[in-house]
Design an enzyme around this catalytic site. Structure first.
Site, PDB file in Angstrom:
ATOM      1  N   CYS A   1      28.695  -1.475  30.419  1.00  0.00           N
ATOM      2  CA  CYS A   1      29.296  -2.663  29.790  1.00  0.00           C
ATOM      3  C   CYS A   1      29.420  -2.521  28.273  1.00  0.00           C
ATOM      4  O   CYS A   1      30.165  -3.260  27.641  1.00  0.00           O
ATOM      5  CB  CYS A   1      28.501  -3.910  30.138  1.00  0.00           C
ATOM      6  SG  CYS A   1      28.277  -4.103  31.899  1.00  0.00           S
TER       7      CYS A   1
ATOM      8  N   HIS B   1      29.581  -9.669  25.332  1.00  0.00           N
ATOM      9  CA  HIS B   1      29.823  -9.224  26.704  1.00  0.00           C
ATOM     10  C   HIS B   1      29.649 -10.434  27.627  1.00  0.00           C
ATOM     11  O   HIS B   1      28.645 -11.137  27.569  1.00  0.00           O
ATOM     12  CB  HIS B   1      28.827  -8.118  27.055  1.00  0.00           C
ATOM     13  CG  HIS B   1      28.849  -7.740  28.486  1.00  0.00           C
ATOM     14  ND1 HIS B   1      30.018  -7.626  29.207  1.00  0.00           N
ATOM     15  CD2 HIS B   1      27.846  -7.449  29.364  1.00  0.00           C
ATOM     16  CE1 HIS B   1      29.730  -7.294  30.443  1.00  0.00           C
ATOM     17  NE2 HIS B   1      28.423  -7.179  30.573  1.00  0.00           N
TER      18      HIS B   1
ATOM     19  N   ASN C   1      31.830 -10.913  35.202  1.00  0.00           N
ATOM     20  CA  ASN C   1      31.439  -9.740  34.417  1.00  0.00           C
ATOM     21  C   ASN C   1      32.399  -8.587  34.740  1.00  0.00           C
ATOM     22  O   ASN C   1      32.414  -8.089  35.857  1.00  0.00           O
ATOM     23  CB  ASN C   1      29.996  -9.370  34.782  1.00  0.00           C
ATOM     24  CG  ASN C   1      29.478  -8.176  33.998  1.00  0.00           C
ATOM     25  OD1 ASN C   1      30.243  -7.451  33.373  1.00  0.00           O
ATOM     26  ND2 ASN C   1      28.184  -7.959  34.054  1.00  0.00           N
TER      27      ASN C   1
HETATM   28  N1  COA Z   1      23.442 -17.643  45.739  1.00  0.00           N
HETATM   29  C1  COA Z   1      22.316 -18.293  46.092  1.00  0.00           C
HETATM   30  N2  COA Z   1      21.096 -17.796  45.871  1.00  0.00           N
HETATM   31  C2  COA Z   1      21.012 -16.588  45.277  1.00  0.00           C
HETATM   32  C3  COA Z   1      22.150 -15.873  44.886  1.00  0.00           C
HETATM   33  C4  COA Z   1      23.397 -16.423  45.153  1.00  0.00           C
HETATM   34  N3  COA Z   1      24.541 -15.806  44.820  1.00  0.00           N
HETATM   35  N4  COA Z   1      21.756 -14.718  44.319  1.00  0.00           N
HETATM   36  C5  COA Z   1      20.421 -14.719  44.340  1.00  0.00           C
HETATM   37  N5  COA Z   1      19.970 -15.824  44.935  1.00  0.00           N
HETATM   38  C6  COA Z   1      18.599 -16.200  45.166  1.00  0.00           C
HETATM   39  C7  COA Z   1      17.705 -14.988  45.296  1.00  0.00           C
HETATM   40  O1  COA Z   1      17.709 -14.491  46.610  1.00  0.00           O
HETATM   41  C8  COA Z   1      16.373 -15.550  44.927  1.00  0.00           C
HETATM   42  O2  COA Z   1      15.866 -16.236  46.032  1.00  0.00           O
HETATM   43  P1  COA Z   1      14.293 -16.171  46.386  1.00  0.00           P
HETATM   44  O3  COA Z   1      13.606 -16.779  45.203  1.00  0.00           O
HETATM   45  O4  COA Z   1      14.199 -16.973  47.635  1.00  0.00           O
HETATM   46  O5  COA Z   1      13.997 -14.721  46.535  1.00  0.00           O
HETATM   47  C9  COA Z   1      16.736 -16.559  43.881  1.00  0.00           C
HETATM   48  O6  COA Z   1      18.097 -16.906  44.068  1.00  0.00           O
HETATM   49  C10 COA Z   1      16.594 -16.010  42.484  1.00  0.00           C
HETATM   50  O7  COA Z   1      16.654 -17.088  41.666  1.00  0.00           O
HETATM   51  P2  COA Z   1      16.313 -16.945  40.163  1.00  0.00           P
HETATM   52  O8  COA Z   1      15.158 -16.047  39.936  1.00  0.00           O
HETATM   53  O9  COA Z   1      16.191 -18.322  39.617  1.00  0.00           O
HETATM   54  O10 COA Z   1      17.605 -16.266  39.656  1.00  0.00           O
HETATM   55  P3  COA Z   1      17.948 -16.016  38.159  1.00  0.00           P
HETATM   56  O11 COA Z   1      17.818 -17.270  37.382  1.00  0.00           O
HETATM   57  O12 COA Z   1      17.238 -14.806  37.669  1.00  0.00           O
HETATM   58  O13 COA Z   1      19.480 -15.670  38.269  1.00  0.00           O
HETATM   59  C11 COA Z   1      20.907 -13.793  38.095  1.00  0.00           C
HETATM   60  C12 COA Z   1      19.857 -14.517  38.955  1.00  0.00           C
HETATM   61  C13 COA Z   1      21.308 -12.518  38.806  1.00  0.00           C
HETATM   62  C14 COA Z   1      22.121 -14.690  37.956  1.00  0.00           C
HETATM   63  C15 COA Z   1      20.314 -13.497  36.704  1.00  0.00           C
HETATM   64  O14 COA Z   1      19.074 -12.877  36.843  1.00  0.00           O
HETATM   65  C16 COA Z   1      21.198 -12.640  35.863  1.00  0.00           C
HETATM   66  O15 COA Z   1      22.276 -13.028  35.488  1.00  0.00           O
HETATM   67  N6  COA Z   1      20.740 -11.434  35.480  1.00  0.00           N
HETATM   68  C17 COA Z   1      21.509 -10.536  34.688  1.00  0.00           C
HETATM   69  C18 COA Z   1      22.563  -9.881  35.534  1.00  0.00           C
HETATM   70  C19 COA Z   1      23.599  -9.186  34.704  1.00  0.00           C
HETATM   71  O16 COA Z   1      24.085  -9.713  33.755  1.00  0.00           O
HETATM   72  N7  COA Z   1      23.954  -7.979  35.128  1.00  0.00           N
HETATM   73  C20 COA Z   1      24.950  -7.201  34.514  1.00  0.00           C
HETATM   74  C21 COA Z   1      24.452  -6.617  33.242  1.00  0.00           C
HETATM   75  S1  COA Z   1      25.707  -5.813  32.375  1.00  0.00           S
END
Ligand code: COA
Length: 328
Positions: free
Chosen positions: A116, A255, A285
């Site tokens: 990215c 980004h 993204n």
């Molecule tokens: N829909 C519903 N639930 C989802 C889901 C979706 N699309 N994706 C994940 N979950 C669930 C998971 O299974 C997990 O459930 P569990 O607690 O029962 O195991 C839970 O949601 C995770 O929730 P939480 O920890 O609150 O998520 P988060 O606040 O960390 O958000 C992301 C998850 C992925 C959105 C976040 O961590 C993120 O944006 N990270 C960076 C990713 C990124 O930018 N990547 C590219 C980098 S260049």
């Protein structure tokens, strides 16, 4: 940074596929909801390329628009750098395919693989190759067809990514241009975000297919925390190198990975909401295409005017990070 002739962006172009995939569409594919995706990421929809359409096709469309904007002919381009994690093939470079598609027969071509942060890495390479006197007219392109490496059964990742391309022409300018930049990497974090299959470590096989090793793997929470820290550090570093402070920023173009990451960075830098450009809602993204697509739209919407201090900042797999300060 020592005083050099100014190099700046003189043309911009972007291209996104027509097909829109909404959160509601995703609700029918995996166990998710519009509410979850919107509150956790800020994403409402993303563009998806037609099956079989490669990155070079999107990149060539964006490149043609950027060349028209800069009033340059394809044969005047002497350097093409493509930033992508979804190249057409492992080799040749996607930049070579773009060269052939747009008829830039006098260009040297290569790809950069900085995920990215790739567009920012590409800008830094092009700026220095022009400053060194080797080249005059560079095309720097960020492009992704992430839909081709997304596991559409994995709700943790499939809601995040989209396809698109953005291109910039870089040339010597009379004043302004790129005033500073900062890029960095930490390979010890490579296990947080990666695509394991198809390279020399895990060549394509029945097992790599069965285990979905040709798709993106990510530890979301860890990526989130590092992203906030690294984007804040990168932007601050580049702004300091330009002898400016974050208060001097006219528009921050981060980004577009996640609205919560962007807002955390914004608060740490101390910028009001109106000084941060957002289009994550529309495209998700788009990895290496993200910052350049956002810059294209910001300019089109007249959010950038002459004399403004525009700061691009990104982080990505590797980990890699980078920031470029541009006086518009
Ligand atoms: N829909 C519903 N639930 C989802 C889901 C979706 N699309 N994706 C994940 N979950 C669930 C998971 O299974 C997990 O459930 P569990 O607690 O029962 O195991 C839970 O949601 C995770 O929730 P939480 O920890 O609150 O998520 P988060 O606040 O960390 O958000 C992301 C998850 C992925 C959105 C976040 O961590 C993120 O944006 N990270 C960076 C990713 C990124 O930018 N990547 C590219 C980098 S260049």
């Amino acid at each position: 940074m020592k005083k050099e002739k100014p190099i700046g962006i003189t043309g911009l172009g972007m291209y996104v596929p027509k097909k829109v995939l909404t959160n509601e569409d995703l609700e029918k594919m995996v166990d998710t909801s519009d509410e979850w995706i919107t509150t956790r990421t800020g994403i409402k929809k993303r563009r998806i390329a037609q099956k079989g359409v490669p990155s070079s096709t999107l990149a060539a469309e964006a490149a043609k628009k950027a060349l028209a904007d800069a009033k340059l002919k394809p044969d005047q381009v002497d350097l093409i750098i493509v930033a992508t994690i979804t190249p057409d093939m492992p080799f040749p470079a996607t930049a070579c395919f773009v060269q052939a598609k747009i008829g830039a027969k006098n260009a040297a071509c290569f790809d950069v693989g900085a995920a990215c942060s790739g567009f920012i890495y590409g800008l830094v390479c092009a700026k220095n190759l022009i400053s060194g006197g080797m080249y005059k007219n560079a095309l720097v392109i960020g492009v992704e067809v992430l839909s081709s490496v997304t596991d559409w059964t994995d709700r943790n990742t499939c809601v995040l990514f989209g396809d698109g391309a953005g291109a910039a022409v870089l040339q010597e300018v009379k004043s302004g241009g790129i005033v500073s930049y900062y890029i960095g990497s930490d390979g010890t974090l490579s296990n947080l975000l990666y695509l394991p299959g198809g390279g020399s470590r895990h060549p394509a096989s029945k097992d790599t297919l069965k285990n979905k090793l040709h798709c993106i793997k990510m530890s979301g929470t860890e990526v989130f925390k590092s992203a906030v820290r690294l984007m804040t550090d990168a932007a601050t570093h580049a702004v300091c190198d330009a002898n400016l402070t974050c208060k001097d920023i006219s528009l921050l173009i981060p980004h577009q990975a996640n609205i919560r990451i962007i807002n955390s960075v914004r608060r740490r830098i101390g910028l009001p909401e109106e000084k941060v450009y957002l289009n994550v809602e529309k495209y998700g993204n788009v990895s290496a295409a993200s910052t350049i697509m956002a810059l294209c739209e910001a300019v089109k919407e007249k959010r950038v005017k002459k004399g403004d201090i525009v700061v691009l900042v990104a982080f990505g797999a590797g980990f890699t990070w980078g920031s470029v300060v541009i006086k518009w």
